[in-house]
Design a protein around this motif. Structure first.
Motif, PDB file in Angstrom:
ATOM      1  N   GLN A 125       0.837  -1.200   0.000  1.00 29.61           N
ATOM      2  CA  GLN A 125       0.000   0.000   0.000  1.00 29.61           C
ATOM      3  C   GLN A 125       0.873   1.252   0.000  1.00 29.61           C
ATOM      4  OE1 GLN A 125      -3.309   0.050  -0.518  1.00 29.61           O
ATOM      5  NE2 GLN A 125      -3.019   2.253  -0.691  1.00 29.61           N
ATOM      6  N   THR A 126       1.955   1.223   0.764  1.00 31.08           N
ATOM      7  CA  THR A 126       2.884   2.361   0.775  1.00 31.08           C
ATOM      8  C   THR A 126       3.502   2.553  -0.610  1.00 31.08           C
ATOM      9  OG1 THR A 126       3.426   2.032   3.110  1.00 31.08           O
ATOM     10  CG2 THR A 126       5.013   3.269   1.798  1.00 31.08           C
ATOM     11  N   LEU A 127       3.838   1.453  -1.256  1.00 33.19           N
ATOM     12  CA  LEU A 127       4.395   1.533  -2.611  1.00 33.19           C
ATOM     13  C   LEU A 127       3.362   2.138  -3.568  1.00 33.19           C
ATOM     14  CD1 LEU A 127       6.669   0.938  -4.591  1.00 33.19           C
ATOM     15  CD2 LEU A 127       5.821  -1.406  -4.787  1.00 33.19           C
ATOM     16  N   SER A 128       2.109   1.729  -3.433  1.00 33.89           N
ATOM     17  CA  SER A 128       1.031   2.275  -4.277  1.00 33.89           C
ATOM     18  C   SER A 128       0.911   3.781  -4.092  1.00 33.89           C
ATOM     19  CB  SER A 128      -0.300   1.609  -3.924  1.00 33.89           C
ATOM     20  OG  SER A 128      -0.237   0.219  -4.075  1.00 33.89           O
ATOM     21  N   GLU A 129       1.032   4.228  -2.866  1.00 27.33           N
ATOM     22  CA  GLU A 129       0.911   5.668  -2.579  1.00 27.33           C
ATOM     23  C   GLU A 129       2.064   6.451  -3.192  1.00 27.33           C
ATOM     24  OE1 GLU A 129       0.678   5.565   1.651  1.00 27.33           O
ATOM     25  OE2 GLU A 129      -1.365   4.716   1.661  1.00 27.33           O
ATOM     26  N   ARG A 130       3.242   5.850  -3.203  1.00 15.60           N
ATOM     27  CA  ARG A 130       4.386   6.522  -3.828  1.00 15.60           C
ATOM     28  C   ARG A 130       4.179   6.644  -5.341  1.00 15.60           C
ATOM     29  NH1 ARG A 130      10.027   4.648  -0.865  1.00 15.60           N
ATOM     30  NH2 ARG A 130       9.371   5.109   1.260  1.00 15.60           N
ATOM     31  N   ILE A 131       3.637   5.587  -5.934  1.00 17.23           N
ATOM     32  CA  ILE A 131       3.369   5.622  -7.378  1.00 17.23           C
ATOM     33  C   ILE A 131       2.342   6.706  -7.672  1.00 17.23           C
ATOM     34  CG2 ILE A 131       2.494   4.320  -9.360  1.00 17.23           C
ATOM     35  CD1 ILE A 131       3.433   1.753  -7.875  1.00 17.23           C
ATOM     36  N   GLN A 132       1.299   6.740  -6.860  1.00 18.31           N
ATOM     37  CA  GLN A 132       0.228   7.724  -7.075  1.00 18.31           C
ATOM     38  C   GLN A 132       0.759   9.149  -6.949  1.00 18.31           C
ATOM     39  OE1 GLN A 132      -4.079   7.014  -6.207  1.00 18.31           O
ATOM     40  NE2 GLN A 132      -3.583   8.238  -4.407  1.00 18.31           N
ATOM     41  N   ALA A 133       1.664   9.362  -6.001  1.00 20.85           N
ATOM     42  CA  ALA A 133       2.243  10.691  -5.823  1.00 20.85           C
ATOM     43  C   ALA A 133       3.041  11.107  -7.053  1.00 20.85           C
ATOM     44  CB  ALA A 133       3.143  10.707  -4.590  1.00 20.85           C
ATOM     45  N   ALA A 134       3.577  10.119  -7.776  1.00 16.92           N
ATOM     46  CA  ALA A 134       4.392  10.418  -8.958  1.00 16.92           C
ATOM     47  C   ALA A 134       3.565  10.597 -10.217  1.00 16.92           C
ATOM     48  CB  ALA A 134       5.418   9.308  -9.169  1.00 16.92           C
ATOM     49  N   VAL A 135       2.450   9.843 -10.349  1.00 16.76           N
ATOM     50  CA  VAL A 135       1.707   9.842 -11.611  1.00 16.76           C
ATOM     51  C   VAL A 135       0.336  10.510 -11.533  1.00 16.76           C
ATOM     52  CG1 VAL A 135       2.868   7.708 -12.273  1.00 16.76           C
ATOM     53  CG2 VAL A 135       0.592   7.592 -11.236  1.00 16.76           C
ATOM     54  N   GLY A 136      -0.110  10.823 -10.333  1.00 14.96           N
ATOM     55  CA  GLY A 136      -1.456  11.368 -10.194  1.00 14.96           C
ATOM     56  C   GLY A 136      -2.456  10.274  -9.851  1.00 14.96           C
ATOM     57  N   PRO A 137      -3.758  10.555  -9.998  1.00 16.16           N
ATOM     58  CA  PRO A 137      -4.788   9.571  -9.627  1.00 16.16           C
ATOM     59  C   PRO A 137      -4.477   8.185 -10.184  1.00 16.16           C
ATOM     60  CG  PRO A 137      -5.811  11.628 -10.261  1.00 16.16           C
ATOM     61  CD  PRO A 137      -4.344  11.779 -10.575  1.00 16.16           C
ATOM     62  N   LEU A 138      -4.552   7.183  -9.305  1.00 19.93           N
ATOM     63  CA  LEU A 138      -4.165   5.822  -9.680  1.00 19.93           C
ATOM     64  C   LEU A 138      -5.242   4.830  -9.255  1.00 19.93           C
ATOM     65  CD1 LEU A 138      -1.848   3.823 -10.632  1.00 19.93           C
ATOM     66  CD2 LEU A 138      -1.194   3.715  -8.212  1.00 19.93           C
ATOM     67  N   GLY A 139      -5.805   4.135 -10.243  1.00 16.33           N
ATOM     68  CA  GLY A 139      -6.722   3.047  -9.924  1.00 16.33           C
ATOM     69  C   GLY A 139      -5.881   1.831  -9.580  1.00 16.33           C
ATOM     70  N   HIS A 140      -6.030   1.317  -8.372  1.00 18.91           N
ATOM     71  CA  HIS A 140      -5.189   0.186  -7.982  1.00 18.91           C
ATOM     72  C   HIS A 140      -5.862  -0.646  -6.895  1.00 18.91           C
ATOM     73  CE1 HIS A 140      -4.311   2.868  -4.609  1.00 18.91           C
ATOM     74  NE2 HIS A 140      -3.854   1.803  -3.961  1.00 18.91           N
ATOM     75  N   ARG A 141      -5.366  -1.873  -6.725  1.00 18.74           N
ATOM     76  CA  ARG A 141      -5.799  -2.736  -5.629  1.00 18.74           C
ATOM     77  C   ARG A 141      -4.646  -3.658  -5.263  1.00 18.74           C
ATOM     78  NH1 ARG A 141     -11.157  -6.686  -5.501  1.00 18.74           N
ATOM     79  NH2 ARG A 141     -10.703  -7.664  -3.490  1.00 18.74           N
ATOM     80  N   VAL A 142      -4.421  -3.763  -3.968  1.00 19.15           N
ATOM     81  CA  VAL A 142      -3.314  -4.550  -3.434  1.00 19.15           C
ATOM     82  C   VAL A 142      -3.794  -5.949  -3.048  1.00 19.15           C
ATOM     83  CG1 VAL A 142      -1.807  -4.754  -1.413  1.00 19.15           C
ATOM     84  CG2 VAL A 142      -1.969  -2.574  -2.629  1.00 19.15           C
ATOM     85  N   PHE A 143      -2.976  -6.951  -3.350  1.00 21.24           N
ATOM     86  CA  PHE A 143      -3.314  -8.337  -2.993  1.00 21.24           C
ATOM     87  C   PHE A 143      -2.120  -9.019  -2.326  1.00 21.24           C
ATOM     88  CE2 PHE A 143      -6.000  -7.529  -6.765  1.00 21.24           C
ATOM     89  CZ  PHE A 143      -7.244  -7.805  -6.221  1.00 21.24           C
ATOM     90  N   THR A 144      -2.409  -9.795  -1.306  1.00 28.23           N
ATOM     91  CA  THR A 144      -1.393 -10.632  -0.667  1.00 28.23           C
ATOM     92  C   THR A 144      -2.055 -11.949  -0.295  1.00 28.23           C
ATOM     93  OG1 THR A 144      -0.447  -8.639   0.328  1.00 28.23           O
ATOM     94  CG2 THR A 144       0.375 -10.733   1.128  1.00 28.23           C
TER      95      THR A 144
END
Length: 367
Positions: A125-144
């Motif tokens: 989730q932290t990685l997703s937030e970093r990506i979003q901060a770089a590219v703008g709005p990000l549709g995503h879902r994390v799975f483990t």
């Protein structure tokens, strides 16, 4: 996406961020897994998933990321090593030796520390937030390991390793002692390159399996797998498989312990996966004496808690029965008799089997 950050550069940046978050490797896979569908369907049709109904409930969504999460264009895959920081040299041999001590409880290595679901999910989730901060709005879902996702297939396609004959993923520099996680994203990212297989003629994992659950290279019948029986299976353990479980009370690492590639397995830098007191080298009779309250306290934040106290006692009862058949032990017999009238019919059944003396069940020892 920021025009100054093209897709290839973004993948490199994501990999760098992943390294900062203690991931061993980050890759990218496409969403067309159609080639994997026939094999998945055949495996399900044969009933190899046992009573894991969720495996079949979602149909082919497991192999169709864009159906599971509409809008998904790429899957970011992550790998995280989990050997405890203090793991000694020669750990594989030491773990195999535990199986020769009938009175010792053996818990799978991955489950001796903190619940990996929480560790990976938070960091993904932290990685997703970093990506979003770089590219703008990000549709995503994390799975483990938490939804109908073909984790190993995606990991293999993205270069995290190849599928071993035991069906687990193998990496030349990390063996198989790692967890997998994914981020489904609505970004079109270039896929990372897959790697070639390196199992050759080796069949060590197939040969060692106590219950012959690996029915052919790359084919596992979960219904015979000790990990499935001790963790996923809710009912009575088939009587013919109980003697083969030995002293394994949660999971089974045999196929990984004999794999030559695991001499390269990496220790985790995180304290999360360090062994908890009582989950390594403990006596079966001690763990069998845990009340439900003590079980919940001792397994707080651990993956073991998910099986509940009843299945915990079921598993240990089988191991105690196998210990008794390895040699008379009044302490073991007393521990079992103390649970003979347990409120749970499931526990009572396995205790009765463990105390029965009308058939031989030699403890399985390694050659």
């Amino acid at each position: 996406m920021n025009v100054a950050l093209d897709a290839a550069q973004l993948v490199s940046q994501i990999q760098a961020w992943g390294q900062e978050l203690a991931f061993s490797q980050i890759g990218v896979a496409g969403v067309d897994l159609s080639a994997a569908e026939p094999g998945l369907q055949a495996w399900l049709s044969a009933g190899c998933h046992g009573d894991m109904a969720y495996m079949a409930a979602h149909g082919m969504k497991r192999a169709r990321p864009a159906e599971l999460v509409p809008g998904t264009l790429s899957v970011i895959t992550a790998r995280m090593d989990y050997l405890p920081r203090a793991t000694p040299e020669g750990w594989q041999a030491l773990e195999l030796q535990r199986l020769e001590r009938p009175g010792e409880a053996v818990v799978s290595l991955y489950a001796r520390g903190r619940d990996y679901h929480k560790v990976l999910r938070n960091r993904l989730q932290t990685l997703s937030e970093r990506i979003q901060a770089a590219v703008g709005p990000l549709g995503h879902r994390v799975f483990t390991d938490s939804a109908p996702v073909l984790e190993a297939e995606l990991a293999q396609r993205s270069g995290q390793g190849w599928r071993g004959k035991h069906t687990l993923l193998l990496h030349r520099e990390a063996g198989s002692m790692f967890f997998l996680g994914e981020i489904y994203v609505d970004l079109a990212l270039p896929a990372t390159e897959a790697v070639s297989e390196h199992c050759g003629a080796c069949s060590a994992c197939i040969d060692i399996c106590p219950t012959q659950a690996i029915t052919a290279p790359h084919r596992l019948d979960a219904r015979r797998c000790i990990s499935y029986l001790t963790i996923e299976h809710a009912g009575a353990i088939p009587e013919d498989l109980r003697p083969l479980m030995g002293n394994r009370i949660y999971g089974c690492d045999d196929c990984q312990l004999v794999c030559p590639w695991n001499k390269f397995a990496q220790r985790s830098p995180l304290p999360d996966f360090d062994e908890r007191e009582g989950l390594s080298g403990a006596a079966l009779v001690e763990l069998f004496a845990w009340s439900e309250t003590e079980f919940l306290q001792r397994t707080e934040g651990s993956p073991i808690r998910r099986i509940g106290h009843e299945r915990w006692l079921r598993n240990i009862a089988v191991a105690l029965g196998n210990a008794l058949r390895a040699g008379p032990d009044e302490r073991v017999a007393q521990a079992l008799r103390a649970r003979a009238d347990h409120p749970s019919a499931l526990v009572r059944e396995h205790v009765a089997w463990a105390l029965a003396d009308d058939f031989p069940h030699p403890f399985r020892r390694l050659a």
